[in-house]
Design an enzyme around this catalytic site. Structure first.
Site, PDB file in Angstrom:
ATOM      1  N   CYS A   2      47.799  45.365  48.041  1.00 11.91           N
ATOM      2  CA  CYS A   2      48.799  46.155  49.464  1.00 11.91           C
ATOM      3  C   CYS A   2      47.532  47.961  49.390  1.00 11.91           C
ATOM      4  O   CYS A   2      47.129  48.455  48.418  1.00 11.91           O
ATOM      5  CB  CYS A   2      49.769  46.274  48.870  1.00 11.91           C
ATOM      6  SG  CYS A   2      50.312  45.191  49.220  1.00 11.91           S
ATOM      7  N   ARG A  27      39.647  46.238  50.252  1.00 13.08           N
ATOM      8  CA  ARG A  27      40.852  45.357  48.737  1.00 13.08           C
ATOM      9  C   ARG A  27      41.329  44.690  48.730  1.00 13.08           C
ATOM     10  O   ARG A  27      41.550  43.534  48.147  1.00 13.08           O
ATOM     11  CB  ARG A  27      41.366  46.677  48.976  1.00 13.08           C
ATOM     12  CG  ARG A  27      41.392  47.971  48.755  1.00 13.08           C
ATOM     13  CD  ARG A  27      42.048  49.522  48.880  1.00 13.08           C
ATOM     14  NE  ARG A  27      43.847  48.772  47.808  1.00 13.08           N
ATOM     15  CZ  ARG A  27      43.033  50.387  47.294  1.00 13.08           C
ATOM     16  NH1 ARG A  27      43.018  51.178  46.356  1.00 13.08           N
ATOM     17  NH2 ARG A  27      44.253  49.498  46.094  1.00 13.08           N
ATOM     18  N   TRP A  74      49.059  42.347  50.810  1.00 19.27           N
ATOM     19  CA  TRP A  74      48.633  40.986  49.722  1.00 19.27           C
ATOM     20  C   TRP A  74      49.762  40.491  49.661  1.00 19.27           C
ATOM     21  O   TRP A  74      50.300  40.906  48.332  1.00 19.27           O
ATOM     22  CB  TRP A  74      47.418  41.300  48.843  1.00 19.27           C
ATOM     23  CG  TRP A  74      46.618  40.619  48.452  1.00 19.27           C
ATOM     24  CD1 TRP A  74      45.719  39.935  48.288  1.00 19.27           C
ATOM     25  CD2 TRP A  74      46.970  39.311  47.017  1.00 19.27           C
ATOM     26  NE1 TRP A  74      45.047  38.642  47.539  1.00 19.27           N
ATOM     27  CE2 TRP A  74      45.910  38.787  46.287  1.00 19.27           C
ATOM     28  CE3 TRP A  74      48.217  40.052  45.909  1.00 19.27           C
ATOM     29  CZ2 TRP A  74      46.138  37.917  45.732  1.00 19.27           C
ATOM     30  CZ3 TRP A  74      48.461  39.270  44.799  1.00 19.27           C
ATOM     31  CH2 TRP A  74      46.980  38.264  44.023  1.00 19.27           C
ATOM     32  N   ASN A  99      53.686  48.691  47.971  1.00 18.45           N
ATOM     33  CA  ASN A  99      52.819  47.670  47.176  1.00 18.45           C
ATOM     34  C   ASN A  99      53.871  47.848  46.226  1.00 18.45           C
ATOM     35  O   ASN A  99      53.994  48.583  45.052  1.00 18.45           O
ATOM     36  CB  ASN A  99      51.326  48.617  46.692  1.00 18.45           C
ATOM     37  CG  ASN A  99      51.138  48.850  47.846  1.00 18.45           C
ATOM     38  OD1 ASN A  99      50.858  48.319  48.671  1.00 18.45           O
ATOM     39  ND2 ASN A  99      49.908  50.263  47.924  1.00 18.45           N
ATOM     40  N   GLY A 100      53.208  46.795  45.830  1.00 16.93           N
ATOM     41  CA  GLY A 100      53.430  45.663  43.831  1.00 16.93           C
ATOM     42  C   GLY A 100      54.729  44.752  43.913  1.00 16.93           C
ATOM     43  O   GLY A 100      54.837  44.094  45.044  1.00 16.93           O
ATOM     44  N   GLU A 480      30.774  34.535  33.544  1.00 20.96           N
ATOM     45  CA  GLU A 480      30.639  35.291  34.490  1.00 20.96           C
ATOM     46  C   GLU A 480      29.496  34.809  36.128  1.00 20.96           C
ATOM     47  O   GLU A 480      30.013  34.573  37.069  1.00 20.96           O
ATOM     48  CB  GLU A 480      29.782  36.098  34.976  1.00 20.96           C
ATOM     49  CG  GLU A 480      29.647  37.882  35.826  1.00 20.96           C
ATOM     50  CD  GLU A 480      31.020  38.072  36.459  1.00 20.96           C
ATOM     51  OE1 GLU A 480      32.225  37.771  35.613  1.00 20.96           O
ATOM     52  OE2 GLU A 480      30.387  39.072  37.336  1.00 20.96           O
ATOM     53  N   LYS A 484      31.490  34.264  39.197  1.00 13.86           N
ATOM     54  CA  LYS A 484      31.400  34.296  41.170  1.00 13.86           C
ATOM     55  C   LYS A 484      31.429  32.834  41.545  1.00 13.86           C
ATOM     56  O   LYS A 484      31.725  33.365  42.780  1.00 13.86           O
ATOM     57  CB  LYS A 484      30.110  35.030  40.665  1.00 13.86           C
ATOM     58  CG  LYS A 484      29.716  36.304  40.111  1.00 13.86           C
ATOM     59  CD  LYS A 484      30.411  36.723  41.128  1.00 13.86           C
ATOM     60  CE  LYS A 484      31.873  37.470  40.831  1.00 13.86           C
ATOM     61  NZ  LYS A 484      31.951  38.588  39.597  1.00 13.86           N
ATOM     62  N   GLU A 487      34.817  32.040  42.667  1.00 18.56           N
ATOM     63  CA  GLU A 487      35.105  33.381  43.775  1.00 18.56           C
ATOM     64  C   GLU A 487      34.878  32.773  45.391  1.00 18.56           C
ATOM     65  O   GLU A 487      35.662  32.345  46.147  1.00 18.56           O
ATOM     66  CB  GLU A 487      35.037  34.798  43.262  1.00 18.56           C
ATOM     67  CG  GLU A 487      35.495  35.569  42.250  1.00 18.56           C
ATOM     68  CD  GLU A 487      35.032  36.808  41.959  1.00 18.56           C
ATOM     69  OE1 GLU A 487      36.096  37.368  41.429  1.00 18.56           O
ATOM     70  OE2 GLU A 487      33.853  36.590  42.034  1.00 18.56           O
ATOM     71  N   HIS A 503      32.347  18.662  22.434  1.00 18.24           N
ATOM     72  CA  HIS A 503      34.198  18.602  21.659  1.00 18.24           C
ATOM     73  C   HIS A 503      34.390  18.342  22.875  1.00 18.24           C
ATOM     74  O   HIS A 503      36.240  18.808  23.393  1.00 18.24           O
ATOM     75  CB  HIS A 503      34.313  20.261  21.044  1.00 18.24           C
ATOM     76  CG  HIS A 503      33.371  19.750  19.782  1.00 18.24           C
ATOM     77  ND1 HIS A 503      33.844  19.263  19.133  1.00 18.24           N
ATOM     78  CD2 HIS A 503      32.408  21.288  19.294  1.00 18.24           C
ATOM     79  CE1 HIS A 503      32.401  19.654  17.729  1.00 18.24           C
ATOM     80  NE2 HIS A 503      32.439  20.256  18.383  1.00 18.24           N
ATOM     81  N   LYS A 603      40.637  43.559  45.683  1.00 23.88           N
ATOM     82  CA  LYS A 603      39.456  43.693  45.552  1.00 23.88           C
ATOM     83  C   LYS A 603      39.995  44.707  43.812  1.00 23.88           C
ATOM     84  O   LYS A 603      39.620  44.293  42.855  1.00 23.88           O
ATOM     85  CB  LYS A 603      38.978  45.009  46.055  1.00 23.88           C
ATOM     86  CG  LYS A 603      37.852  45.784  45.612  1.00 23.88           C
ATOM     87  CD  LYS A 603      36.982  45.523  45.511  1.00 23.88           C
ATOM     88  CE  LYS A 603      35.201  46.026  44.521  1.00 23.88           C
ATOM     89  NZ  LYS A 603      34.119  45.100  44.080  1.00 23.88           N
TER      90      LYS A 603
HETATM   91  N1  HGA Z   1      55.359  42.591  46.496  1.00 23.02           N
HETATM   92  C1  HGA Z   1      55.545  43.043  47.981  1.00 23.02           C
HETATM   93  C2  HGA Z   1      53.916  43.624  47.998  1.00 23.02           C
HETATM   94  C3  HGA Z   1      52.556  42.888  47.079  1.00 23.02           C
HETATM   95  C4  HGA Z   1      52.074  43.943  46.690  1.00 23.02           C
HETATM   96  O1  HGA Z   1      51.540  44.962  46.544  1.00 23.02           O
HETATM   97  N2  HGA Z   1      50.152  43.139  46.677  1.00 23.02           N
HETATM   98  O2  HGA Z   1      49.180  44.046  46.170  1.00 23.02           O
HETATM   99  C5  HGA Z   1      54.639  41.489  48.917  1.00 23.02           C
HETATM  100  O3  HGA Z   1      55.045  40.372  48.570  1.00 23.02           O
HETATM  101  O4  HGA Z   1      54.883  42.278  50.088  1.00 23.02           O
END
Ligand code: HGA
Length: 608
Positions: A2, A27, A74, A99-100, A480, A484, A487, A503, A603
């Site tokens: 975000c 990002r 995101w 964000n968060g 790594e 890659k 991803e 094993h 990112k």
């Molecule tokens: N939790 C919020 C914001 C997600 C976020 O910060 N992503 O990096 C949402 O889901 O909209």
């Protein structure tokens, strides 16, 4: 992840907000939105997909205003959809970007629903909008007090920017565990989650500290600390170029970044190793004194940075330093016993990685000897929160899958290891130091394998799973390589130390299972060859990345070889990751996936 851009200007803010969002695109995100307030009230526009779709919608809607907030999302809570995209609003009065993650959002949501609020999204963030609205009514329309009162009820991590229709000249922003910076223009003021978003409009920034709140208007700005007292915070000038980085002659940022590796390795060495000598002026004298006393190191990191830690572990232990490498997200929630004279080393490309930042905060409450950040972004939260920093100097990395940042982390960590040895009066073979100065040319040689690797990559086009094998440092590099490939191509790629095959994972091997192996010319080469014969005996198809001196007589005709030439012992694993990066890249091209922004990934991982 975000991104937030917001501000109060004298001109139409919408183009500034959209430009800011474009600058945060690298990002990784899934939807975007913008809201402005003017005489007609609150106007909002949101779109799924790229910022370009939002720009089209904004144009159609003719959105305009002097005060606005914008966001790239995101998704963490609720699918990537228009209704879940930010800004979220409450009662057509409050608009919020977040964000968060709000950990107690379900309780808050229930309480707000009982109070009559209706929710139109599945996000945790919408609860914040309603909570601020409720507090705004109770606080007689003081938006700053409303935000401060609302956030005191939140658990989790957040950066927020908020406006209210009834005080349409201001933005309130705050942070707790998520970055936020104030950008100071002339007669216009901004906030953003990353200063890069604001470089076209200002070079002067003030970083909010944990639990600070800022109020910005057209006349100025004021920061308040956690106790709601006005505070002064330092203003810093950002020297970075405002130019958006282009792809040049390359098809993808990732491809460009892989091909920049010889150059950025040289940059990382500059002023630190010269003519086979360690340059003591590279570090502050007090840090060198601290290195002389270090007995143990705890390395904490996530993803690719974690693999860099794994590679350096064996070098540090060879130098007599007991080393523990751990995922930040695991370190965070366990009891930690800190031995005397232990250095805490955090590794993060962005310096914003939420898990790593939280791990550092936890570590600071423990009895560590000192705190070092190995990071690519000089003004990042991780750097600001650590007592010492070792910059990796990879330049801005745009591709979500890290390449040049990883290679420069390895170089920087080797430099750290050499400096510890020197500080502790341990003998260092000058030939080992000189090897680093030849590393850029070895990187060139690895990049020259591009065509051969593109050819071999075809054998993975129709596969959905494969194994990666290595031993010692080679295992960390194989891990790594597997990361890659996962991803970029969405192929299930699992790395194992090859001694572990028998094993368990050997059960997976048959003639449809590609096994990708890395062998450098070291004391484990013969052991690796024996393990590969176990694979061959079960019909496994081997793709071998190997030093040309490795005895390959035992391999059957079906093995596809990528000959790495003769690598140097000290730097072999650093160079050897490049062919694995190229391999993942070419498989992704064949699969037609989004190389620079793989699905579901971001990112800078700014949520826990
Ligand atoms: N939790 C919020 C914001 C997600 C976020 O910060 N992503 O990096 C949402 O889901 O909209």
């Amino acid at each position: 992840m975000c991104g937030i851009v917001a501000g109060v200007t004298e001109r139409n803010i919408v183009p500034i907000l959209l430009e800011g969002l474009k600058r945060l695109e690298y990002r990784g995100y899934d939807s975007a939105g913008v809201a402005v307030v003017d005489d007609s009230g609150l106007n909002r526009c949101r779109a799924t997909g790229k910022v370009a779709s939002l720009v089209d919608k904004v144009r159609q809607q003719q959105l305009q205003g002097r005060v606005g907030i914008a966001h790239t999302r995101w998704a963490t809570h609720g699918a990537p959809s228009e209704k879940n995209a930010h800004p979220h609003t409450s009662s057509n009065q409050i608009a919020v970007v977040h964000n968060g993650i709000i950990e107690n959002y379900l309780d808050i949501r229930q309480q707000l629903q009982k109070a009559g609020y209706e929710f139109s999204s599945d996000t945790d963030s919408e609860a914040v909008a309603h909570l601020i609205h409720q507090a705004f009514l109770h606080n007689g329309g003081d938006l700053r007090l409303a935000v401060q009162s609302a956030v005191s009820q939140l658990n989790g991590a957040f950066a927020l920017a908020v406006f209210a229709v009834d005080c349409p000249d201001r933005i309130i922003a705050t942070r707790h565990g998520s970055p936020m910076v104030v950008g100071l223009g002339i007669g216009e003021y901004f906030v953003a989650s990353d200063s890069f978003a604001l470089l076209p409009v200002t070079r002067r920034f003030v970083y909010l500290q944990e639990d600070d709140t800022v109020e910005i208007t057209g006349d100025g700005w004021q920061i308040y600390d956690a106790q709601q007292q006005p505070v002064e915070r330092e203003c810093v000038e950002n020297e970075q170029s405002a130019d958006l980085i282009g792809k040049g002659r390359y098809k993808h940022f990732m491809q460009k970044e892989m091909f920049e590796q010889p150059e950025v390795v040289a940059q990382t060495l500059q002023g630190r190793i010269h003519h086979g000598m360690l340059q003591t002026q590279a570090f502050a004298p007090e840090f060198l004194k601290a290195l002389a006393k270090v007995q143990q190191i705890d390395i904490i990191a996530c993803g690719t940075s974690y693999h860099a830690g794994l590679v350096i572990k064996s070098h540090l232990e060879r130098a007599g330093i007991r080393t523990n490498v751990e995922y930040a997200s695991e370190y965070l929630y366990r009891e930690v016993a800190v031995m005397p004279k232990t250095l805490f080393v955090s590794i993060s490309q962005s310096g914003e990685t939420a898990d790593t930042l939280a791990a550092l905060e936890k570590a600071k409450k423990l009895d560590y000897f000192d705190y070092l950040a190995v990071c690519n972004v000089p003004d990042s939260a991780l750097v600001r929160a650590s007592s010492h920093v070792l910059l990796t100097r990879a330049g801005r990395e745009i591709g979500v899958a890290s390449t040049k940042a990883f290679v420069t982390q390895l170089v920087a960590l080797h430099i750290l290891c050499l400096f510890i040895q020197q500080a502790q009066d341990k003998t260092i073979n000058p030939a080992l130091v000189q090897a680093f100065e030849r590393l850029p040319s070895f990187c060139e040689r690895m990049l020259a394998l591009d065509e051969r690797i593109a050819e071999v990559a075809k054998s993975l086009r129709d596969k959905s799973a494969c194994l990666f094998l290595g031993r010692g440092e080679g295992f960390a590099i194989a891990a790594e390589g597997a990361l890659k490939l996962k991803e970029l191509s969405y192929i299930q790629a699992q790395a194992y130390p090859s001694g572990e095959l028998k094993h368990g994972p050997l059960a997976l091997v048959d003639d449809s299972m590609p096994v990708i192996a890395l062998i450098t010319h070291d004391h484990l080469a013969e052991k690796m060859m024996s393990n590969l014969q176990e694979v061959q005996a079960r019909g496994g198809k081997i793709i071998l990345f190997a030093d040309s001196r490795v005895d390959k007589r035992a391999l059957n005709a079906q093995t596809q070889l990528i000959d790495l030439g003769e690598l140097e012992e000290m730097t072999a694993s650093i160079a050897a990751v490049i062919p694995l990066q190229l391999f993942a890249y070419h498989v992704a091209l064949l699969k037609g996936t989004d190389v620079d922004q793989p699905r579901n990934l971001a990112k800078s991982v700014t949520v826990e």
